[in-house]
Design an enzyme around this catalytic site. Structure first.
Site, mmCIF file in Angstrom:
data_model
loop_
_atom_site.group_PDB
_atom_site.id
_atom_site.type_symbol
_atom_site.label_atom_id
_atom_site.label_comp_id
_atom_site.label_asym_id
_atom_site.label_seq_id
_atom_site.Cartn_x
_atom_site.Cartn_y
_atom_site.Cartn_z
ATOM 1 N N ASP A 1 9.223 -8.099 8.508
ATOM 2 C CA ASP A 1 9.204 -6.640 8.368
ATOM 3 C C ASP A 1 10.415 -6.093 9.136
ATOM 4 O OD1 ASP A 1 8.575 -4.062 7.703
ATOM 5 O OD2 ASP A 1 6.483 -4.132 8.361
HETATM 6 C C1 BGC Z 1 7.293 -1.088 6.828
HETATM 7 C C2 BGC Z 1 7.322 -1.950 5.591
HETATM 8 C C3 BGC Z 1 8.461 -1.534 4.707
HETATM 9 C C4 BGC Z 1 9.751 -1.626 5.487
HETATM 10 C C5 BGC Z 1 10.986 -1.276 4.683
HETATM 11 C C6 BGC Z 1 8.642 -1.024 7.504
HETATM 12 O O1 BGC Z 1 8.671 -0.085 8.524
HETATM 13 O O2 BGC Z 1 6.328 -1.595 7.713
HETATM 14 O O3 BGC Z 1 6.098 -1.833 4.916
HETATM 15 O O4 BGC Z 1 8.494 -2.347 3.565
HETATM 16 O O5 BGC Z 1 9.670 -0.744 6.591
HETATM 17 O O6 BGC Z 1 11.028 0.046 4.370
#
Ligand code: BGC
Length: 741
Positions: free
Chosen positions: A285
């Protein structure tokens, strides 16, 4: 003679088919040899730094780092929503200006639509309609692909039992079975039959794993789950996504049982690779590799890179250069020092190259703008799916004295509330390229619906949160002179989603004041709730005649809500998550254990002194304008050894409206070697049942449905009695018992 000719014909068909399938196999074989040759020769030419580049993703639509791309230091891009032309420009740098010309992959968070915004995932889950959700996901896929997205960070398949957690809006609720079915539907919708197809994009099941069980509902918080609960509750939707062929997984931010999920070999290696045989790749993530440091199991970025990579996170999704590119800056060193072997590095790089190959990027790196100009689904079709899904996502929570549906010529209607003439909030969080101007507001939806004999008057009453200014007094006056009142209240869209945890799930004080003042007029009130999570609404449940849970329904919000209020659509949605009476009951979910002291009148049982023990609205609950009567539950056998158990039940529509009903089948293992939930959803079916009609519905269960994890966590079936419960929700059902041998 005739028979002879017949046989010759059959044999020729079989023969031709055989030749055909051999040709097919051969071409598949050739293709995969060709692919392997290309990937092998590419890998053999790559420097270590270029390999690490393939494992690095950077973020930020305005901060395209041309230099980094040119140096081959980036393999994928979190692109945002800048469109095909911009995507092609960036791609050109990778293809034409890097040493090896390896194309980039563009990722995006396409969560519930791209241009067209569908209901938020939790709302979609209330439809219990995987086919419709699959269609919506496939529309999102082609719209996103047309603007340069190859890969979405969806579906979010985290099971969530805590509505304080704002990201509950992004998932399918609390149940692993419903969550698994919908995970499959979304993956199928995004990926179609091949990610190489221009209409499809690759999917990513996230956040592996346990992220939805953050302690106290506080986002990014510690997660401590027994291996049993992990395997029974939190892992199944991921397994289901893997089984249907999801291309990628995202590792979570959270600490899981003492090891951050993004450095957790147990889940990333033992379960995902060894047990499930997942062959795609794992992306972290946003900076979750870097966050291994504050988690406290790595001293610096180098150690974080080592721990993340060795645990099985192939690609590093980094925030930006401020946070630091953890893999980019450290993996080469780790490889040259032999801490990470070249073959391990190659293994991850190969998976990424293979992904790019299968996306068709080596042949066609650019967005084929012409193709999308000619091949988009029609607006009529898209709007039809969006409206249908919005209708089916609505849950009717209360309808005392059948005040709903309203007649289109009811007279004067007072429409009141901060979200009644609102468009932007109705998009919900994670709305990609959704635009407020495309949303049908509730005001517009109702205006379009009522007859010339009715009059619609609107006033805001108050804001969602701020106490002043407000015009509650005008709202009361307007209500007094009206024949019916529609109150639209709830949360602003930013109140749910990432980093949107809450300790208080009440409707804001000022909106409650508005509701209470208006209710004193004693007019018939229909209250429409817009929100991204279950709210605690006992006062509303007790005092307001009709309550509609409309979540955020996206572009077609106003139309779908008006369809329901005025009876053009008979509501059928059922809650995918339990509604607590108060925050103190959380976590509250239907598939709990019985305990040694299930609640009774007796004091020393499992309950509260100051609150009822039951939820306000249980899992699976939702009303219709008609009545469905369940009868004649039958099992075809008393004892199941091999084969299937057939469960049949009659559903009769005894009311005066045609309607859809979601029939739910739960089981309970009465005595086992380990404690079992009091109910587990095992099947459901959504049927159309006309007024007066009786439908016989059949379910099939097999031995696997009765399995459990024994003390050693081995999956086995234990002989014994099981209750089979079939009904309209998790508390109203008929029961029969079967003995499983
Ligand atoms: C979130 C993810 C997301 C990623 C990219 C993160 O802060 O937890 O779910 O896919 O950002 O935007």
């Amino acid at each position: 003679m005739k028979t002879l000719i017949y046989y010759i014909l059959i044999i020729s068909i079989i023969f031709l088919n055989e030749i055909h399938s051999q040709i097919d196999n051969k071409s598949f074989f050739h293709e995969s040899i060709e692919k392997n040759n290309i990937l092998d020769s590419l890998l053999s030419e790559m420097t270590t730094a270029e390999k690490v580049g393939q494992l690095t993703q950077i973020v930020g639509k305005d901060k395209v780092s041309k230099e980094l791309i040119k140096e081959g230091k980036i393999g994928s891009y979190l692109i945002g929503i800048d469109g095909a032309i911009k995507a092609n420009e960036i791609q050109k740098i990778a293809v034409e200006e890097t040493r090896l010309g390896i194309p980039l992959v563009f990722a995006n968070d396409v969560i519930h639509g791209y241009n067209t915004i569908f209901p938020i995932p939790l709302a979609e889950a209330s439809s219990w309609n995987p086919d419709l959700i699959e269609k919506a996901s496939s529309i999102a896929a082609i719209e996103a692909a047309a603007e340069g997205t190859h890969w979405t960070y969806a579906p979010m398949v985290d099971i969530a039992r805590d509505p304080r957690w704002g990201r509950i809006m992004e998932g399918s609720g609390e149940d692993p079975y419903l969550g698994s079915i919908l995970a499959k539907a979304r993956v199928r919708g995004f990926q179609g039959t091949s990610i190489g197809n221009k209409n499809n994009i690759a999917a990513c099941a996230k956040h592996f794993v346990g992220y939805g069980n953050a302690e106290a509902g506080k986002d990014y918080n510690t997660v401590d789950i027994s291996e049993r609960s992990l395997r029974e509750i939190f892992l199944p939707p991921f397994k289901s996504a893997v089984d249907i062929g999801v291309e990628t997984l995202m590792s979570g931010f959270n600490d899981l049982n003492g090891i951050p999920a993004s450095a957790n070999k147990f889940i990333l290696k033992k379960i995902l690779r060894n047990e499930w045989g997942f062959s795609g790749f794992v992306i972290s993530d946003y900076n979750s590799i870097g966050e291994i440091i504050p988690h406290g199991i790595a001293e610096d970025k180098k150690e974080a890179a080592k721990k993340g990579f060795l645990a099985g996170v192939d690609v590093d999704m980094v925030g930006d250069t401020i946070i630091g590119n953890i893999y980019m800056d450290n993996l080469s060193d780790l490889a040259s020092q032999g801490i990470i072997s070249e073959s391990l590095l190659d293994n991850s790089v190969r998976k990424v190259l293979d992904f790019k190959y299968r996306l068709g990027l080596f042949d066609n790196p650019y967005v084929d703008i012409k193709y999308y100009e000619n091949n988009m689904p029609s607006k009529v079709y898209i709007d039809k799916i969006a409206r249908k899904l919005a209708q089916e996502s609505i849950v009717l929570l209360k309808n005392e004295n059948n005040i709903l549906p309203l007649s289109k010529d009811v007279g004067k209607i007072a429409l009141i509330g901060p979200l009644a003439d609102n468009k932007d909030d109705l998009l919900g969080n994670w709305a990609c390229d959704g635009r407020a101007e495309n949303v049908v507001s509730i005001l517009e939806g109702i205006k379009n619906k009522i007859s010339g004999k009715s009059e619609l008057v609107y006033t805001k009453g108050c804001e969602v949160l701020e106490k002043s200014p407000n015009n509650i007094r005008d709202a009361v006056e307007l209500s007094k002179s009206s024949d019916a009142v529609i109150l639209v209240v709830g949360e602003a869209k930013w109140e749910s989603g990432e980093a949107a945890s809450k300790t208080n799930l009440n409707i804001s004080e000022i909106q409650m004041e508005l509701i209470k003042e208006v209710s004193k007029t004693n007019k018939p009130i229909i209250l429409v709730l817009l929100n991204g999570r279950p709210l605690t609404i006992p006062w509303i449940d007790k005092n307001i005649e009709a309550v509609i849970e409309a979540w955020y329904l996206g572009d077609q919000s106003g139309n779908a809500i008006a369809d329901v209020i005025f009876g053009d659509y008979n509501p059928s949605g059922k809650l995918p998550v339990t509604f607590p009476r108060s925050v103190g009951q959380i976590p509250i979910y239907y598939n709990s254990k019985n305990t040694g002291r299930p609640p009774t009148e007796y004091k020393y049982t499992s309950k509260y002194l100051d609150e009822e023990v039951t939820p306000l609205y249980p899992f699976g609950y939702g009303l219709s304008y008609t009545e469905f009567e369940y009868s004649n539950l039958q099992l075809n056998i008393d004892t199941l050894s091999d084969g299937n158990l057939e469960v049949t039940i009659d559903i009769q529509n005894t009311g005066s409206y045609d309607g859809d009903e979601i029939i739910q089948l739960y089981i309970r293992d009465i005595v086992a070697s380990v404690t079992r939930p009091i109910k587990e959803l095992k099947r459901f079916r959504k049927i159309r049942c006309l007024a007066g009609e009786k439908v016989n519905v059949k379910f099939q269960l097999n031995r696997n449905d009765f399995s459990l994890l024994d003390v050693e966590l081995n999956k086995i079936v234990e002989p014994g009695n099981f209750d089979i419960m079939v009904g309209k929700n998790s508390v109203e059902y008929l029961t029969k018992t079967v003995f499983v041998k």
